[in-house]
Scaffold this motif. Structure first.
Motif, mmCIF file in Angstrom:
data_model
loop_
_atom_site.group_PDB
_atom_site.id
_atom_site.type_symbol
_atom_site.label_atom_id
_atom_site.label_comp_id
_atom_site.label_asym_id
_atom_site.label_seq_id
_atom_site.Cartn_x
_atom_site.Cartn_y
_atom_site.Cartn_z
ATOM 1 N N MET A 1 0.844 -1.186 0.000
ATOM 2 C CA MET A 1 0.000 0.000 0.000
ATOM 3 C C MET A 1 0.882 1.239 0.000
ATOM 4 O O MET A 1 1.911 1.293 0.665
ATOM 5 C CB MET A 1 -0.891 0.001 1.248
ATOM 6 C CG MET A 1 -1.697 1.249 1.364
ATOM 7 S SD MET A 1 -3.172 1.074 2.343
ATOM 8 C CE MET A 1 -2.565 0.740 3.961
ATOM 9 N N LYS A 2 0.454 2.210 -0.757
ATOM 10 C CA LYS A 2 1.228 3.450 -0.808
ATOM 11 C C LYS A 2 1.096 4.207 0.501
ATOM 12 O O LYS A 2 0.018 4.225 1.108
ATOM 13 C CB LYS A 2 0.732 4.316 -1.959
ATOM 14 C CG LYS A 2 1.107 3.744 -3.308
ATOM 15 C CD LYS A 2 0.611 4.631 -4.428
ATOM 16 C CE LYS A 2 0.949 4.008 -5.771
ATOM 17 N NZ LYS A 2 0.180 4.588 -6.852
ATOM 18 N N ARG A 5 -1.673 6.762 0.751
ATOM 19 C CA ARG A 5 -2.994 6.155 0.947
ATOM 20 C C ARG A 5 -3.164 5.692 2.376
ATOM 21 O O ARG A 5 -4.242 5.830 2.963
ATOM 22 C CB ARG A 5 -3.146 4.953 0.026
ATOM 23 C CG ARG A 5 -3.697 5.350 -1.305
ATOM 24 C CD ARG A 5 -3.895 4.102 -2.127
ATOM 25 N NE ARG A 5 -3.758 4.454 -3.529
ATOM 26 C CZ ARG A 5 -3.504 3.570 -4.484
ATOM 27 N NH1 ARG A 5 -3.326 2.295 -4.161
ATOM 28 N NH2 ARG A 5 -3.423 3.963 -5.711
ATOM 29 N N GLY A 322 -8.003 -7.672 1.147
ATOM 30 C CA GLY A 322 -6.627 -7.656 0.686
ATOM 31 C C GLY A 322 -5.609 -6.923 1.538
ATOM 32 O O GLY A 322 -4.456 -6.795 1.133
ATOM 33 N N ASP A 327 -0.080 -3.824 6.354
ATOM 34 C CA ASP A 327 -1.017 -2.732 6.092
ATOM 35 C C ASP A 327 -1.813 -2.405 7.352
ATOM 36 O O ASP A 327 -2.047 -1.238 7.666
ATOM 37 C CB ASP A 327 -1.983 -3.117 4.971
ATOM 38 C CG ASP A 327 -1.271 -3.314 3.643
ATOM 39 O OD1 ASP A 327 -0.292 -2.580 3.397
ATOM 40 O OD2 ASP A 327 -1.679 -4.198 2.874
ATOM 41 N N LEU B 110 -9.095 -1.220 -3.406
ATOM 42 C CA LEU B 110 -8.100 -0.595 -4.278
ATOM 43 C C LEU B 110 -6.932 -0.010 -3.492
ATOM 44 O O LEU B 110 -5.811 0.033 -4.000
ATOM 45 C CB LEU B 110 -8.758 0.511 -5.115
ATOM 46 C CG LEU B 110 -9.792 0.027 -6.137
ATOM 47 C CD1 LEU B 110 -10.505 1.214 -6.754
ATOM 48 C CD2 LEU B 110 -9.121 -0.807 -7.218
ATOM 49 N N ILE B 111 -7.206 0.438 -2.251
ATOM 50 C CA ILE B 111 -6.085 1.052 -1.531
ATOM 51 C C ILE B 111 -5.050 -0.001 -1.153
ATOM 52 O O ILE B 111 -3.914 0.334 -0.838
ATOM 53 C CB ILE B 111 -6.539 1.839 -0.272
ATOM 54 C CG1 ILE B 111 -7.102 0.925 0.793
ATOM 55 C CG2 ILE B 111 -7.534 2.917 -0.625
ATOM 56 C CD1 ILE B 111 -7.431 1.665 2.081
ATOM 57 N N TYR B 112 -5.430 -1.282 -1.221
ATOM 58 C CA TYR B 112 -4.433 -2.326 -0.953
ATOM 59 C C TYR B 112 -3.888 -2.919 -2.239
ATOM 60 O O TYR B 112 -3.243 -3.959 -2.238
ATOM 61 C CB TYR B 112 -5.051 -3.413 -0.065
ATOM 62 C CG TYR B 112 -5.508 -2.855 1.255
ATOM 63 C CD1 TYR B 112 -4.570 -2.395 2.174
ATOM 64 C CD2 TYR B 112 -6.851 -2.749 1.574
ATOM 65 C CE1 TYR B 112 -4.972 -1.850 3.378
ATOM 66 C CE2 TYR B 112 -7.268 -2.212 2.776
ATOM 67 C CZ TYR B 112 -6.326 -1.756 3.670
ATOM 68 O OH TYR B 112 -6.712 -1.213 4.864
ATOM 69 N N SER B 113 -4.205 -2.278 -3.371
ATOM 70 C CA SER B 113 -3.668 -2.751 -4.649
ATOM 71 C C SER B 113 -2.633 -1.752 -5.121
ATOM 72 O O SER B 113 -2.404 -0.745 -4.464
ATOM 73 C CB SER B 113 -4.794 -2.843 -5.682
ATOM 74 O OG SER B 113 -5.192 -1.537 -6.067
ATOM 75 N N ASP B 114 -2.017 -2.037 -6.274
ATOM 76 C CA ASP B 114 -1.052 -1.050 -6.764
ATOM 77 C C ASP B 114 -1.672 -0.174 -7.846
ATOM 78 O O ASP B 114 -0.965 0.488 -8.584
ATOM 79 C CB ASP B 114 0.234 -1.741 -7.248
ATOM 80 C CG ASP B 114 -0.083 -2.968 -8.067
ATOM 81 O OD1 ASP B 114 -1.237 -3.077 -8.532
ATOM 82 O OD2 ASP B 114 0.818 -3.818 -8.241
ATOM 83 N N ARG B 115 -3.015 -0.166 -7.928
ATOM 84 C CA ARG B 115 -3.685 0.717 -8.899
ATOM 85 C C ARG B 115 -3.495 2.168 -8.462
ATOM 86 O O ARG B 115 -3.448 2.471 -7.273
ATOM 87 C CB ARG B 115 -5.184 0.413 -8.958
ATOM 88 C CG ARG B 115 -5.530 -1.048 -9.042
ATOM 89 C CD ARG B 115 -5.070 -1.633 -10.360
ATOM 90 N NE ARG B 115 -5.935 -1.209 -11.457
ATOM 91 C CZ ARG B 115 -6.886 -1.995 -11.972
ATOM 92 N NH1 ARG B 115 -7.080 -3.203 -11.483
ATOM 93 N NH2 ARG B 115 -7.625 -1.573 -12.975
ATOM 94 N N SER B 116 -3.396 3.047 -9.435
ATOM 95 C CA SER B 116 -3.192 4.447 -9.062
ATOM 96 C C SER B 116 -4.469 5.270 -9.239
ATOM 97 O O SER B 116 -4.695 6.241 -8.547
ATOM 98 C CB SER B 116 -2.057 5.050 -9.900
ATOM 99 O OG SER B 116 -2.347 4.857 -11.262
#
Ligand SMILES: Nc1ncnc2c1ncn2[C@@H]1O[C@H](COP(=O)(O)OP(=O)(O)OP(=O)(O)O)[C@@H](O)[C@H]1O
Ligand SMILES: [Mg+2]
Lengths: 405, 240
Positions: A1-2, A5, A322, A327, B110-116
């Protein structure tokens, strides 16, 4: 996770529970404010004390007092305090080559000083004419007394600014007649302002008169209490102190093995003494502040645990869609750290206000060290991380099936 | 190769005084693109089966291969990543985050994926379930059917291969239930494999295959011969 985010996600969770977030902030706020204030005051006080010590021992000097034993922390001397004579100091000045000049001290203690209708409770100190040179503090109006004044036990006085204010108000003090007890004196000068000394004494609430006058006219004694001896800066202080000790023991007829009936204090000793006596700000208050911080951390940790228990479903859901273990860890570490960081920033603001109040009201003087605010902020961040560990661990261990049932 | 291959899967729960075999030697294989309805009485092990299929739970015995890979060798984090990319969940009680807008709920995987482009994707998923105009509504401001559609948007936002729905219409009126089924059928037509747990015999007829489970064992497993179309059923309801 970024990371961005993760931070957004944590901040959103915090805004969803405003009361809890507020209470956690309050926990940090109190502790970090206490710590910052204590650190600033502690350092400020220490600085001020050291400054005054430097001033007291300006140049290179030795203080000689009558009586034996330690003044602080050790056995108090039982020996006589009447054996140190003006002649001893003359001998030191003449026979110890490294000695430049020496002041003689004999005090009256706190006494009533009167001028016309006004009276003040003032410390009356007897000095020699060498005092301005030896203590680096002379008269900034009028003049200090002279060798002749000392020789004749003249009834002349140099008054501190506090005394001048209370006794004379707007009147020009020079040339005025005052009474110390029943003895009349003429004010011939005003002492340079000094401020509050390490023991909280107002050094401007003093009157200096010739020590001979204290001896003969005020106390009727033939001994002095102490002397401050100025030593050639190139000379070895310890060797000079040893030479003075030897001379005095001989003059006082002390046999080998008999204790000194005087004490020699060097700057090194005083600095050590101050360092160890500074325990209020040095040890006690920091401990109080530390306890406040730990209590604040405990508040944060407990509220975070409560939050984890309440949000089991959310955690389970996050894991189901996920979220990895790290995280979840980050989510809760960031939440607690964000709260304490904001709490820490507010605490620094509050500390600045508090310290400003203290300074305005003259309760203490200090320079505001900006580094201390960074320490406060650092502590807040650390508290957040530490307080987040247990909650984050519990959250990360949540079983999603259990949590979602 | 089947997408799902379960062989001899057992799951046993122990309580103080009794033992429950929630899954007892279950073998099941599901191909890509199937729409499987699972039926059975309460306590028969349907949710347990779905949890194992979704890798939320591990079997005590037996093997489970997903896309040919034995998931028992996966670490917890590898499973999380797998769920994130391949599997979408829909639950009976919606499981939306309270006091959180629809779009933020849909963004969660999505926040746990690498999608931007996460808010774009979330918006598209919401549009897909007909809720484009409700993006900033919180669950409390949505009807049950709308909440479940938000949950479906969350399940499909990551483009999963497999959607697992545990009684998604159990808390809804029949019309809203049919809408959910229509969406699932639609996704299935696009190639998403769907496993649906339901009590409702009518809804089970909208799948392509029906599995019945009793006491943790598969009692029957057969294709649906009289398959029904959810959109048609909706139209019929509207007429009535
Ligand atoms: N964590 C658990 N601890 C103990 N027993 C459990 C646990 N989870 C499920 N069970 C038991 O396993 C059996 C199967 O449960 P499961 O939830 O899979 O049934 P289900 O078919 O989904 O029922 P329902 O239709 O009521 O949702 C039940 O007897 C249940 O009591
Ligand atoms: Mg169930």
């Amino acid at each position: 996770m970024k990371i961005s985010r993760a931070i957004t996600s944590s901040l959103r969770a915090l805004t969803r529970h405003k009361l809890r977030t507020f209470l956690m902030m309050l926990g940090t706020l109190i502790g970090v404010t206490a710590l910052t204030v204590v650190m600033v005051l502690g350092r400020g006080t220490q600085d001020a004390v050291m400054q005054q010590v430097e001033r007291m021992f300006s140049g290179s000097s030795i203080i000689l007092t009558s009586g034996s034993g330690m003044r602080r922390g050790g056995p108090h001397g039982s020996g006589p305090t009447t054996t140190l004579l003006p002649a001893d100091i003359e001998a030191i000045e003449e026979e110890v080559p490294a000695v430049l000049v020496a002041d003689r001290l004999q005090g009256l203690g706190r006494s009533e000083v009167a001028f016309e209708g006004a009276a003040a409770d003032v410390r009356v100190l007897g000095h020699s004419q060498a005092s301005p040179e030896v203590w680096n503090r002379g008269a900034n109006r009028g003049s200090y007394f002279s060798e002749a004044d000392v020789a004749t036990s003249a009834r002349v006085a140099v008054a501190g600014t506090t005394v001048v204010r209370t006794l004379f108000g707007d009147l020009d003090p020079i040339g005025q007649q005052i009474r110390i007890g029943t003895v009349p004196f003429e004010v011939i000068g005003v002492l340079e302002p000094f401020g509050i000394d390490p023991h909280g004494l107002d050094k401007d609430n003093e009157i200096h008169v010739p020590y001979t006058t204290v001896m003969r006219r005020l106390r009727n004694v033939d001994y002095i209490a102490a002397s401050k001896i100025l030593v050639d800066p190139d000379a070895d202080l310890d060797a000079t102190a040893a030479a003075i000790e030897e001379l005095l023991r001989a003059r006082h007829g002390l046999a080998a093995g008999e204790p000194n009936d005087f004490r020699l204090i060097t700057p090194t000793q005083v600095r050590e003494m101050i360092a160890s006596s500074n325990s209020t700000f040095g040890v006690f208050l920091p401990i109080v502040a530390l306890i406040a911080i730990i209590a604040g951390g405990a508040v944060v940790a407990n509220l975070m645990l409560l939050s984890v228990n309440e949000r089991r479903f959310e955690i389970g859901l996050r894991k189901a869609v996920g979220a990895r273990t790290r995280d979840v860890w980050w989510q809760f570490l960031l939440e607690s750290t964000a709260v304490t960081t904001v709490g820490g920033l507010l605490a620094i603001g509050l500390a600045i206000l508090t310290l400003g109040f203290i300074r305005i009201h003259g309760m203490a003087d200090f320079v505001f060290p900006w580094a201390v605010t960074l320490v406060g902020l650092g502590v807040a961040v650390l508290v957040g991380l530490a307080a987040g560990v247990l909650p984050a661990r519990r959250a990360a261990r949540t079983d999603p099936i259990d949590a979602l049932r | 190769m089947s997408m799902i291959e379960m062989d001899g899967v057992c799951k046993r729960y122990r309580k103080e005084d009794y033992v429950v075999d929630a899954l007892d030697d279950v073998s099941l294989s599901i191909d890509h693109g199937e729409f499987v309805a699972i039926r059975g009485p309460s306590g028969s092990g349907k949710s347990t089966l779905l949890n194992v299929l979704g890798t939320l739970d591990r079997p005590d015995r037996g093997s489970y291969r997903l896309n040919g890979r034995d998931v028992s060798t996966f670490s917890a984090d590898e499973l999380a990543a797998l769920r994130n990319r391949k599997i979408g969940f829909v639950f009976q009680s919606f499981h939306l985050l309270p006091r959180t807008t629809a779009i933020e709920n849909v963004e969660l995987p999505l926040i746990y994926s690498d999608r931007s482009d996460i808010s774009d994707l979330a918006r598209r998923a919401l549009a897909r379930v007909g809720l484009a105009d409700r993006a900033s509504h919180e669950p409390g401001e949505l009807s049950g059917g709308q909440q479940q559609r938000v949950a479906i948007a969350r399940a499909l936002v990551n483009d999963p291969d497999l959607i697992l729905a545990d009684e998604p219409s159990g808390n809804l009126d029949s019309r809203s239930g049919l809408e959910i089924l229509a969406t699932l059928q639609d996704l299935n037509v696009e190639g998403v494999t769907v496993v649906l747990v339901t009590h409702d015999a009518e809804l089970a007829r909208m799948a392509s295959r029906r599995v019945e489970i009793v006491d943790g064992r598969i009692r029957s497993d057969e294709p649906v011969t009289d398959r029904r179309d959810a959109v048609a059923a909706l139209a019929a309801v509207a007429e009535a």
